[in-house]
Design a protein around this motif. Structure first.
Motif, PDB file in Angstrom:
ATOM      1  N   ALA A  24       0.819  -1.217   0.000  1.00  0.00           N
ATOM      2  CA  ALA A  24       0.000   0.000   0.000  1.00  0.00           C
ATOM      3  C   ALA A  24       0.850   1.263   0.000  1.00  0.00           C
ATOM      4  CB  ALA A  24      -0.927  -0.006   1.214  1.00  0.00           C
ATOM      5  N   HIS A  65      -1.680  -4.979   3.012  1.00  0.00           N
ATOM      6  CA  HIS A  65      -0.426  -4.391   3.465  1.00  0.00           C
ATOM      7  C   HIS A  65       0.149  -5.230   4.603  1.00  0.00           C
ATOM      8  CE1 HIS A  65      -3.170  -2.913   6.497  1.00  0.00           C
ATOM      9  NE2 HIS A  65      -3.856  -2.294   5.540  1.00  0.00           N
ATOM     10  N   VAL A  99       5.907  -5.272  -2.875  1.00  0.00           N
ATOM     11  CA  VAL A  99       6.387  -4.983  -1.520  1.00  0.00           C
ATOM     12  C   VAL A  99       7.901  -5.140  -1.369  1.00  0.00           C
ATOM     13  CG1 VAL A  99       4.206  -5.579  -0.417  1.00  0.00           C
ATOM     14  CG2 VAL A  99       5.918  -7.351  -0.724  1.00  0.00           C
TER      15      VAL A  99
END
Length: 291
Positions: free
Chosen positions: A166, A190, A210
């Motif tokens: 996120a 997330h 990520v």
């Protein structure tokens, strides 16, 4: 086997389209777009990325201006250089390569960039325009992901899109773009998300960014899903000339067996980010010069 979402090929197509527009400008006696790049310090990865952007400018016929400062430059002095670029009518767009040294606020520097010239799409004004009826300059990597899906005619309307990560740079804006432009139903995951696989297994379109190699395994992916791997991590590999290899967040070999479409790493989203930067620079040029 799935269809590879070949970002390198699509980026090449985009560069050819931009080259044609640049040639048209030249034929009319107009100057070509000029992209400025600020880099601070000697981070190896940053210099690699900047060199890639310079090569891309050369490939389409853009002018470019490179500004390299020592890591000891003060925040105020760096912002002064940003303000000079804001005022320079011969510079159509510019980027400040991150990361920056710890004593410099990325947020303060970013917000010093004139939104019309913010070709990374990082300023609050450009970020907020994603959900408006008059979108301005879109964040380069999310824009690249959306464009890659579009050019492979992947249907997004009504699909369940799960985004893992996120961040302000990728996941957050991409979630808004997939909702606003893609008309998808979006789940944004997330590091605080519990039972991540329970979400990823529901995704028609799974986008992961990520920076955690091998995070997504085959048991976390629905059969027939579209998988876009934004993650890029340098892994030491002494067998390579560079001394490293790039790894994505998706365990490619096993996940690919279940997908309909999947991006490789490298060669997927990375080239699209640079292509989007070129598109954004072209847009900034045209918006400022009535193109």
């Amino acid at each position: 086997m799935p269809t590879l979402l070949d970002g390198k090929k699509v980026a090449g197509d985009i560069k050819n389209e931009i080259s044609a527009r640049v040639q048209d400008l030249k034929s009319k006696g107009k100057r070509v777009p000029n992209l400025a790049i600020i880099i601070v310090g000697d981070d190896g990865a940053s210099h690699t990325y900047v060199n890639g952007k310079i090569a891309a400018c050369k490939s389409v016929g853009f002018d470019f201006t490179l500004m390299h400062f020592a890591s000891t430059i003060s925040e105020d002095k760096l912002i002064k250089h940003v303000e000079n670029l804001n005022a320079d009518e011969d510079i159509d767009g510019f980027i400040v390569q991150i990361p920056l040294p710890e004593h410099i606020s990325v947020e303060r520097v970013t917000e010093s960039v004139k939104p019309e010239k913010d070709v990374d799409g990082f300023t609050n004004q450009n970020f907020g325009s994603i959900v408006s009826k008059h979108q301005l300059i879109m964040p380069a990597t999310p824009f690249g992901v959306v464009e890659l899906l579009r050019r492979y005619n992947i249907e997004t309307e009504g699909k369940h899109c799960v985004i893992v990560g996120a961040s302000r740079l990728v996941g957050a804006p991409l979630g808004m773009m997939m909702t606003e432009d893609g008309k998808a139903t979006v789940t944004l995951c997330h590091k605080y998300t519990k039972d991540l696989s329970s979400h990823t297994k529901l995704a028609d379109i799974l986008i992961v960014g990520v920076g955690k190699p091998g995070l997504i395994t085959a048991d976390m992916v629905k059969d027939g899903a579209v998988v876009v791997d934004v993650g890029t991590t340098r892994i030491e590999d002494k067998s390579r000339k560079t001394g490293f290899r790039l790894a994505g967040d998706v365990e490619f070999d096993t996940v690919a067996e279940k997908c309909s479409f999947i991006t490789p790493v490298p060669g997927g989203v990375g080239p699209m980010t640079i292509a989007s930067l070129l598109l954004n620079t072209m847009k900034a040029y045209e918006d400022q010069h009535g193109g």
